[in-house]
Design a protein around this motif. Structure first.
Motif, PDB file in Angstrom:
ATOM      1  N   ARG A 222       0.835  -1.199   0.000  1.00 35.61           N
ATOM      2  CA  ARG A 222       0.000   0.000   0.000  1.00 35.61           C
ATOM      3  C   ARG A 222       0.866   1.245   0.000  1.00 35.61           C
ATOM      4  N   THR A 223       0.450   2.225  -0.779  1.00 38.18           N
ATOM      5  CA  THR A 223       1.238   3.439  -0.944  1.00 38.18           C
ATOM      6  C   THR A 223       1.184   4.317   0.299  1.00 38.18           C
ATOM      7  N   ASP A 225       2.291   8.202   1.442  1.00 35.19           N
ATOM      8  CA  ASP A 225       2.835   9.529   1.203  1.00 35.19           C
ATOM      9  C   ASP A 225       3.618   9.949   2.444  1.00 35.19           C
ATOM     10  N   TYR A 241       4.656  -1.776   2.492  1.00 34.43           N
ATOM     11  CA  TYR A 241       4.236  -0.444   2.050  1.00 34.43           C
ATOM     12  C   TYR A 241       5.157   0.019   0.926  1.00 34.43           C
ATOM     13  N   ALA A 242       4.659   0.898   0.066  1.00 33.15           N
ATOM     14  CA  ALA A 242       5.444   1.461  -1.031  1.00 33.15           C
ATOM     15  C   ALA A 242       5.452   2.979  -0.923  1.00 33.15           C
ATOM     16  N   VAL A 243       6.637   3.573  -0.999  1.00 30.53           N
ATOM     17  CA  VAL A 243       6.788   5.026  -0.921  1.00 30.53           C
ATOM     18  C   VAL A 243       7.342   5.529  -2.254  1.00 30.53           C
ATOM     19  N   PRO A 244       6.615   6.368  -2.992  1.00 35.20           N
ATOM     20  CA  PRO A 244       7.153   6.905  -4.244  1.00 35.20           C
ATOM     21  C   PRO A 244       8.261   7.921  -3.963  1.00 35.20           C
ATOM     22  N   SER A 326       9.125   3.097  -6.722  1.00 37.20           N
ATOM     23  CA  SER A 326       8.550   2.674  -5.448  1.00 37.20           C
ATOM     24  C   SER A 326       9.639   2.065  -4.578  1.00 37.20           C
ATOM     25  N   TYR A 328      10.196   0.185  -1.037  1.00 38.55           N
ATOM     26  CA  TYR A 328       9.331  -0.646  -0.203  1.00 38.55           C
ATOM     27  C   TYR A 328       9.804  -0.656   1.243  1.00 38.55           C
ATOM     28  N   SER A 377       6.886   9.317  -9.387  1.00 40.20           N
ATOM     29  CA  SER A 377       5.601   9.923  -9.034  1.00 40.20           C
ATOM     30  C   SER A 377       4.585   9.513 -10.077  1.00 40.20           C
ATOM     31  N   ARG A 380      -2.425   9.451  -8.502  1.00 34.61           N
ATOM     32  CA  ARG A 380      -3.094   8.536  -7.589  1.00 34.61           C
ATOM     33  C   ARG A 380      -4.578   8.873  -7.469  1.00 34.61           C
ATOM     34  N   ALA A 387      -3.214   6.441  -1.631  1.00 34.23           N
ATOM     35  CA  ALA A 387      -2.298   7.105  -0.711  1.00 34.23           C
ATOM     36  C   ALA A 387      -3.007   7.694   0.487  1.00 34.23           C
TER      37      ALA A 387
END
Length: 433
Positions: A222-223, A225, A241-244, A326, A328, A377, A380, A387
């Motif tokens: 899950r993204t 922010d 979790y995924a962080v752009p 992404s 993680y 980026s 979303r 996010a």
């Protein structure tokens, strides 16, 4: 002419509406694989690993695969590469949650050329937590290195690392394999890593946390922010979790494990582990927390801004921050925590910062495969609000006066009514004998 919608059309409309409503809800780890808790990619293609290069099946970059790693021996897969492509082959090994492992158990992944020369290798082990969990290692063929040059056939080799401990459980492990290729640059760039960057650790964020449930695998991550996020975790569980992070940006992350709130006593070493992986699932850094029932906190080391030239750094941590995309954050709570402090759940808070102004990054001569993997980026928008926090998603449903269960029941009701009406019309129009 009046157009009538048949049952199939109504069904498609209602299914689409149900999916849209479901997308508003917090992601669940219920889709995780039964015996391991890991959520494999739903579109993964199952392939057998060969015991020799002669029978190795081909892997296509951009496709996700599932396979099985036995107790002993090596598995081989085939890879056809162009001369100017750098290849990354992340392999995630997933033991059953009931397995017993030692600290040095794990996997090793390498890529070899047609003459048996190892281009590169990587390993991943379970570590001091002694808890069965997904571990990921990445085989690599770097087009810019002296070894393994030229186009042709290469082989991905996967091997299980076994300590020889009698406590290690026998049995095979499931694998998830996701090959990626990175094209060459359109024009030559720097060949040394940046010599200076802001290595000071910023103050952790202190705002009120928002609820954010996790995914159970890389493809369901899950993204997040920038901000403060909280969730629950149970012993033996792994959260994704995924962080752009864009070119030129720095990622900072802190993890907090909440107190038990009870009167239990004891200590669990390496109870909670926070690991960071880059867009090709390559290991970047990790921290572990010992736990005595009181709240604990730790932060990842400061990372340089994301830059193509970081791949020339000597430090493995800096070297891994080589492309946007992404990143993680993977959180695991060791199963031993349950023996000392109970089954939980335990509260986890993640404090995520992404600093710096994005830049355009390098100009590639072609497209990576899969396309867009190195984009830091993206839009979303839409119904899924990936996010946003889970509380906001539930409020979105409540704002319309419709609860989750009520909304889904309405969708099913519409479909049932449409089906009955269609059936009635068909009966009325049926000619009599």
């Amino acid at each position: 002419m009046t157009r009538r919608w048949g049952t199939a059309v109504w069904r498609d409309i209602c299914v689409t509406a149900a999916l849209a409503l479901t997308a508003l809800l917090p992601a669940s780890t219920a889709a995780a694989d039964g015996g391991s808790g890991y959520a494999f990619a739903p579109d993964a293609r199952t392939v057998p690993g060969a015991t020799s290069t002669t029978d190795a099946v081909p892997l296509e970059p951009g496709t996700t695969y599932r396979s099985t790693l036995p107790d002993k021996g090596e598995l081989y897969f085939r890879l056809e590469l162009a001369a100017d492509s750098t290849a990354y082959v992340p392999v995630t090994a997933v033991p059953r949650s009931s397995a017993t492992v030692s600290a040095s158990d794990g996997i090793e992944v390498s890529i070899e050329d047609a003459n048996g020369t190892a281009c590169d290798y990587d390993s991943a082990r379970f570590g001091a937590g002694l808890s069965p969990r997904p571990v990921t290692a990445v085989g690599r063929r770097d087009a810019g290195k002296a070894l393994c040059q030229g186009p042709g056939t290469y082989y991905v080799v996967v091997e299980r690392l076994v300590s020889g401990s009698r406590t290690t459980s026998p049995g095979s492990w499931d694998l998830e394999i996701t090959p990626v290729t990175e094209p060459a640059l359109a024009e030559a760039g720097p060949t040394t890593a940046p010599s200076t960057w802001n290595s000071a650790s910023p103050e952790p964020l202190t705002s009120d946390p928002h609820s954010r449930s996790a995914g159970a695998g890389f493809t369901t991550a899950r993204t997040l922010d920038p901000g403060v996020w909280r969730t629950d975790i149970t012993p033996g569980q792994t959260l994704y979790y995924a962080v752009p992070v864009d070119w030129g940006q720095q990622l900072h992350a802190t993890v907090d494990l909440g107190s038990t709130g009870g009167d239990a006593h004891g200590y669990v070493s390496a109870a909670l582990n926070l690991s960071l992986y880059n867009p090709v699932r390559g290991y970047v850094d990790d921290v572990s927390l010992g736990y005595d029932g009181t709240q604990k906190s730790s932060s990842l080391d400061a990372l340089p801004p994301v830059a193509y030239a970081n791949r020339y750094a000597v430090s493995g941590t800096e070297n891994a921050v080589r492309f946007a995309g992404s990143y993680y954050l993977v959180v695991h709570l060791t199963g031993q925590t349950a023996d000392t402090f109970g089954k939980g759940p335990y509260g986890v808070t993640l404090r995520v910062r992404v600093d710096g102004t994005p830049n355009s990054g390098p100009r590639y001569a072609g497209s990576p495969v899969p396309k867009g993997i190195f984009d830091g980026s993206w839009d979303r928008g839409g119904l899924s609000t990936p996010a946003g926090d889970d509380d906001a998603a539930m409020r979105a449903l409540a704002a319309g006066g419709i609860g989750t269960g009520t909304a889904l029941l309405l969708v099913l009701g519409v479909w049932t009514l449409a089906a009955r009406r269609a059936q009635s019309r068909a009966s009325a129009q049926k000619p009599t004998a």
